[in-house]
Design a protein around this motif. Structure first.
Motif, PDB file in Angstrom:
ATOM      1  N   ASP A 118      34.445  29.405  34.222  1.00  0.00           N
ATOM      2  CA  ASP A 118      33.209  29.179  34.978  1.00  0.00           C
ATOM      3  C   ASP A 118      31.962  29.470  34.158  1.00  0.00           C
ATOM      4  O   ASP A 118      30.919  28.847  34.357  1.00  0.00           O
ATOM      5  N   GLN A 119      32.061  30.469  33.270  1.00  0.00           N
ATOM      6  CA  GLN A 119      30.907  30.863  32.478  1.00  0.00           C
ATOM      7  C   GLN A 119      31.337  31.169  31.049  1.00  0.00           C
ATOM      8  O   GLN A 119      32.450  31.638  30.807  1.00  0.00           O
ATOM      9  N   ILE A 120      30.425  30.905  30.112  1.00  0.00           N
ATOM     10  CA  ILE A 120      30.651  31.230  28.708  1.00  0.00           C
ATOM     11  C   ILE A 120      29.852  32.475  28.362  1.00  0.00           C
ATOM     12  O   ILE A 120      28.646  32.544  28.638  1.00  0.00           O
ATOM     13  N   VAL A 121      30.530  33.438  27.782  1.00  0.00           N
ATOM     14  CA  VAL A 121      29.883  34.667  27.314  1.00  0.00           C
ATOM     15  C   VAL A 121      29.956  34.667  25.789  1.00  0.00           C
ATOM     16  O   VAL A 121      31.045  34.572  25.221  1.00  0.00           O
ATOM     17  N   ILE A 122      28.809  34.781  25.130  1.00  0.00           N
ATOM     18  CA  ILE A 122      28.759  34.784  23.673  1.00  0.00           C
ATOM     19  C   ILE A 122      28.315  36.165  23.204  1.00  0.00           C
ATOM     20  O   ILE A 122      27.264  36.656  23.628  1.00  0.00           O
ATOM     21  N   THR A 123      29.122  36.786  22.358  1.00  0.00           N
ATOM     22  CA  THR A 123      28.805  38.135  21.903  1.00  0.00           C
ATOM     23  C   THR A 123      28.625  38.169  20.396  1.00  0.00           C
ATOM     24  O   THR A 123      29.445  37.634  19.652  1.00  0.00           O
ATOM     25  N   GLY A 124      27.537  38.794  19.938  1.00  0.00           N
ATOM     26  CA  GLY A 124      27.313  38.966  18.509  1.00  0.00           C
ATOM     27  C   GLY A 124      25.858  38.871  18.116  1.00  0.00           C
ATOM     28  O   GLY A 124      25.131  37.986  18.574  1.00  0.00           O
ATOM     29  N   GLY A 125      25.433  39.827  17.279  1.00  0.00           N
ATOM     30  CA  GLY A 125      24.086  39.796  16.729  1.00  0.00           C
ATOM     31  C   GLY A 125      24.131  39.272  15.314  1.00  0.00           C
ATOM     32  O   GLY A 125      24.212  38.084  15.082  1.00  0.00           O
TER      33      GLY A 125
END
Length: 253
Positions: A118-125
């Motif tokens: 349902d949703q995309i979560v993007i993690t990272g700096g």
């Protein structure tokens, strides 16, 4: 400090470094017997790390297999994408400059469009040591938007610099959700990622992408002719194994 130390250790023992240390030793050691031994060892290491057959066998045994979409068991609220797949400081800055690993975000978009997440979560700096750099999650968010994903269905966290922080900050972002999340990262990186996310209390289902492994082809160029790609596979695995060992010693897994 831990972040910097792990990178230094990796640099010291990566395959090219090992070959270089041994080769340098063969030039500076005075005793003929040991000089010859070091010279032979340097040649052996070079042939070992560039042998395509050995690299394919080792990476195939390490990476989990890809999962067909129709074999995913259920529907997921979140698909979490780990960054580390772009070069955010390469101009021009009007586009995403992908490195190997773009399958992570491409497959996440595909999973969303197929209604599996349902949703995309993007993690990272940024993983830069000497400068802050541009945030990868922002660039990947822009790419997802350009592919037609609604802004309301994209979540990002832009502080994580490594896999442990990916897990910690994602757990904070999702408020320790009890929903199963689809964890999307490169196959070689899945073991460490899965362990880190489980450590912070998230329930993950692995979805490995970006495979280095492939089927064996029994031809001379696949069996005996040295390959830079083989060296790249060993380099990638060495970095990952150093990371796993460091994480275990630190209690992150």
């Amino acid at each position: 400090m831990f972040f910097i130390l792990s990178k230094i250790i990796y640099w010291l023992i990566m395959p090219v470094s090992l070959i270089a240390w041994v080769a340098i030793g063969s030039l500076v050691v005075k005793q003929k017997k040991y000089r010859q031994l070091l010279h032979t060892s340097a040649v052996f290491l070079l042939l070992f790390f560039t042998n395509p057959l050995l690299s394919i066998l080792i990476i195939n045994s390490w990476e989990p297999e890809a999962i067909p979409y129709n074999q995913l068991d259920g529907h997921y609220r979140y698909g979490v994408v780990l960054s580390g797949i772009t070069n955010p400081d390469r101009p021009p800055f009007d586009r995403v400059q992908f490195n190997k690993g773009s399958d992570r975000i491409v497959h996440a978009i595909d999973l969303y469009q197929k209604g599996i997440i349902d949703q995309i979560v993007i993690t990272g700096g940024t993983a830069a040591i000497t400068f802050e750099g541009h945030k990868e999650s922002h660039a990947l968010r822009g790419f997802a938007l350009s592919c037609g994903i609604p802004e309301t269905d994209i979540n990002i966290e832009d502080q994580a610099r490594n896999t442990r922080e990916n897990a910690i900050y994602t757990a904070d972002l999702l408020k320790q959700t009890q929903d199963e999340i689809l964890l999307i990262t490169s196959a070689f990186h899945m073991y460490r990622s899965k362990k880190c996310f489980k450590k912070v209390g998230l329930h993950v289902v692995p979805f490995p992408t970006d495979h280095y492994g492939r089927s064996l082809r029994y031809t001379p160029e696949e069996l005996i002719i040295p390959s830079l790609n083989a060296l790249n596979v060993w380099t990638t695995l060495t970095k990952e194994w150093v990371g796993i060992l460091a994480y275990k010693l630190a209690g992150y897994l």
